[in-house]
Structures are given as structure tokens and as C-alpha cells.
Design an enzyme around this catalytic site. Structure first.
Site, mmCIF file in Angstrom:
data_model
loop_
_atom_site.group_PDB
_atom_site.id
_atom_site.type_symbol
_atom_site.label_atom_id
_atom_site.label_comp_id
_atom_site.label_asym_id
_atom_site.label_seq_id
_atom_site.Cartn_x
_atom_site.Cartn_y
_atom_site.Cartn_z
ATOM 1 N N HIS A 22 6.549 26.245 90.645
ATOM 2 C CA HIS A 22 7.654 26.794 91.626
ATOM 3 C C HIS A 22 7.197 28.184 92.117
ATOM 4 O O HIS A 22 6.427 28.819 91.522
ATOM 5 C CB HIS A 22 8.641 26.892 90.382
ATOM 6 C CG HIS A 22 8.349 28.211 89.291
ATOM 7 N ND1 HIS A 22 8.758 29.246 89.378
ATOM 8 C CD2 HIS A 22 8.109 28.057 88.051
ATOM 9 C CE1 HIS A 22 8.704 30.176 88.422
ATOM 10 N NE2 HIS A 22 8.041 29.403 87.641
ATOM 11 N N ASP B 161 3.761 34.210 87.280
ATOM 12 C CA ASP B 161 4.928 33.234 87.021
ATOM 13 C C ASP B 161 5.831 32.846 88.228
ATOM 14 O O ASP B 161 6.645 33.780 88.509
ATOM 15 C CB ASP B 161 5.829 33.661 85.650
ATOM 16 C CG ASP B 161 6.679 32.605 85.397
ATOM 17 O OD1 ASP B 161 6.777 31.615 85.814
ATOM 18 O OD2 ASP B 161 7.526 32.804 84.581
ATOM 19 N N GLU C 74 13.553 27.638 90.067
ATOM 20 C CA GLU C 74 13.106 27.468 88.830
ATOM 21 C C GLU C 74 13.830 28.272 87.608
ATOM 22 O O GLU C 74 14.196 28.215 86.699
ATOM 23 C CB GLU C 74 11.544 27.503 88.612
ATOM 24 C CG GLU C 74 11.109 26.854 87.209
ATOM 25 C CD GLU C 74 10.858 28.015 86.125
ATOM 26 O OE1 GLU C 74 10.928 27.551 85.027
ATOM 27 O OE2 GLU C 74 11.223 29.077 86.377
ATOM 28 N N GLU C 75 13.605 29.644 88.324
ATOM 29 C CA GLU C 75 14.154 30.868 87.298
ATOM 30 C C GLU C 75 15.347 30.840 86.979
ATOM 31 O O GLU C 75 16.080 31.296 85.829
ATOM 32 C CB GLU C 75 13.786 32.038 87.845
ATOM 33 C CG GLU C 75 11.979 32.306 88.083
ATOM 34 C CD GLU C 75 11.131 32.484 86.762
ATOM 35 O OE1 GLU C 75 11.999 32.385 85.723
ATOM 36 O OE2 GLU C 75 9.882 32.724 86.893
#
Length: 224
Positions: free
Chosen positions: A66, A177, A207-208
Site C-alpha cells: 500500500h 509503513d 489501506e490505513e
């Protein structure tokens, strides 16, 4: 495959802003980076970047990493010109105090500092509780009227943190990340020659905030 990775790519990836739903800068960088390594590159409706390499079989193999990162979204500008905000993705408010941020506006990025009520005017009750999002603000160091001209509700911000290598091969940066995963997948695409499977390397969005891009990619690619 050459085991030596080009970490300047990771450095660039971590420095790019890309809060969930606002991944354009990361996507455009990857499109340019991988254009000569792919048989086809496309972007789906949600914003996922799909990099395809034709294999010798009829089986589809899907990899996802991502592009988005956690960040902040401006909620309103108060009477003093301080930016009040909400989080995008999972952020512990305790990690935000005194952090530098880059507020992304239509006219460009603005440097700001996250602050709260200073210690010399807090009460005993204030000092006995954890600082929450509602007590934090972004100070741009500008007059209130100037801030209100340049910043709108819905503008967003990312942490302003430099890429640094330290210790025994360790890296400190924002957005590791999952820009670390994006970096590895990009290097796989660049190194992969004549694959057996049809390889779909999908650099996903949002994604988050709920794995949205990966879910869409799974249905779109129909991988084996």
C-alpha cells in the site's frame, strides 16, 4: 536477481506525501520508475496502480503493497489561526506533540508545528490527563487572516521527518509503513525477467482506513 537494492528509491518514497485517499505523488513517482519494466501499467477507479508483467502460463499472481500513510486532515481554522485537525488512519495522539508537519494546500506545502496549551498556563487537572486530539493544534507561524486565506478545511498534513540511516543498518523515516513494502515490490518488478506467472504488482490505496485498495484489487485481478 542482484541482491543490492537502491535505497535512494526508498528515501524518495518515504519523503513523498501520500495520506490515505491522497496518494497521487507516490503513484506518479512509481509510474515513472517502473514504466520501462512493465508490459502494462494502469490505474483503477479507486486509484490503485496496477503494474503487469506477462508470464508464460495462464495463471495470475498478485502482489500488493500500500502506497498510503497515516496523516492529519484539517477540520477548521480557529480564531488565532491555529489548525484543528482529525487523524487519518490509526495515530496515537501522544506521538504528535511538538512534531513538525507539512500541510498540503492548493498553493503548496506549509511547515507547521503541533502544539497544545503551554505548561505554564495548565491547571493541575490538565496535567493529570493525557493530551487528546482535541487539545492539539498546528501552528503555521502566520497571522490568522493569512492562514485562513491559504488553508481550507479538508486540506491534509503529513509528518515532516527526514530519512536517516543509523545504528547497525537501521532506517528512520516517516511512512515506512508501507513504503518499505512498496520499495521491495518495485525492486522485484525491476528485477523480474520472463516470469512463469502473469504477475500483477498492485500498489494500493487507502489501506490505513480499511484495506480498501487491496480489496478492490483482489476482485479486479482475479488472481490464482
Amino acid at each position: 536477481m542482484d541482491a543490492k537494492l537502491d535505497f535512494s528509491i526508498l528515501k524518495t518514497l518515504t519523503e513523498l506525501p501520500g495520506v490515505s485517499g491522497r496518494e497521487t505523488a507516490v503513484r506518479e513517482y512509481l509510474k515513472n520508475l517502473l514504466k520501462d519494466s512493465a508490459d502494462e501499467i494502469s490505474t483503477d477507479t479507486l486509484g490503485n496502480l496496477i503494474v503487469f508483467k506477462k508470464g508464460t502460463s495462464d495463471k495470475n499472481l498478485l502482489f500488493c503493497a500500500h502506497m498510503d500513510e497515516v496523516g492529519l486532515m484539517i477540520h477548521f481554522v480557529d480564531e488565532r489561526g491555529f489548525l484543528r485537525f482529525v487523524t487519518v488512519g490509526g495515530i496515537d495522539p501522544r506521538t504528535l506533540l511538538a512534531q513538525r508537519v507539512r500541510v498540503q494546500t492548493k498553493s503548496g506545502a506549509l511547515l507547521g508545528i503541533i502544539g497544545t496549551k503551554p505548561a505554564h498556563i495548565t491547571t493541575e487537572a490538565d496535567r493529570g490527563k493525557a493530551v487528546g486530539i482535541k487539545e492539539l493544534f498546528i501552528d503555521l507561524g502566520l497571522p490568522a487572516d493569512e492562514v485562513k486565506k491559504r488553508v481550507e478545511p479538508g486540506d491534509w498534513a503529513v509528518l515532516d521527518r527526514s530519512y536517516e540511516e543509523f545504528g547497525d543498518g537501521k532506517i528512520s523515516a516517516k511512512a515506512l509503513d508501507n513504503r518499505a513494502g512498496v520499495f521491495v515490490l518495485a525492486e522485484v518488478v525491476r528485477a523480474l525477467k520472463n516470469p512463469f506467472y502473469n504477475v500483477y504488482a498492485v500498489f494500493t490505496v487507502q489501506e490505513e482506513v480499511g484495506l480498501r485498495g487491496a480489496t478492490t484489487a483482489a476482485y479486479g485481478v482475479k488472481a490464482d
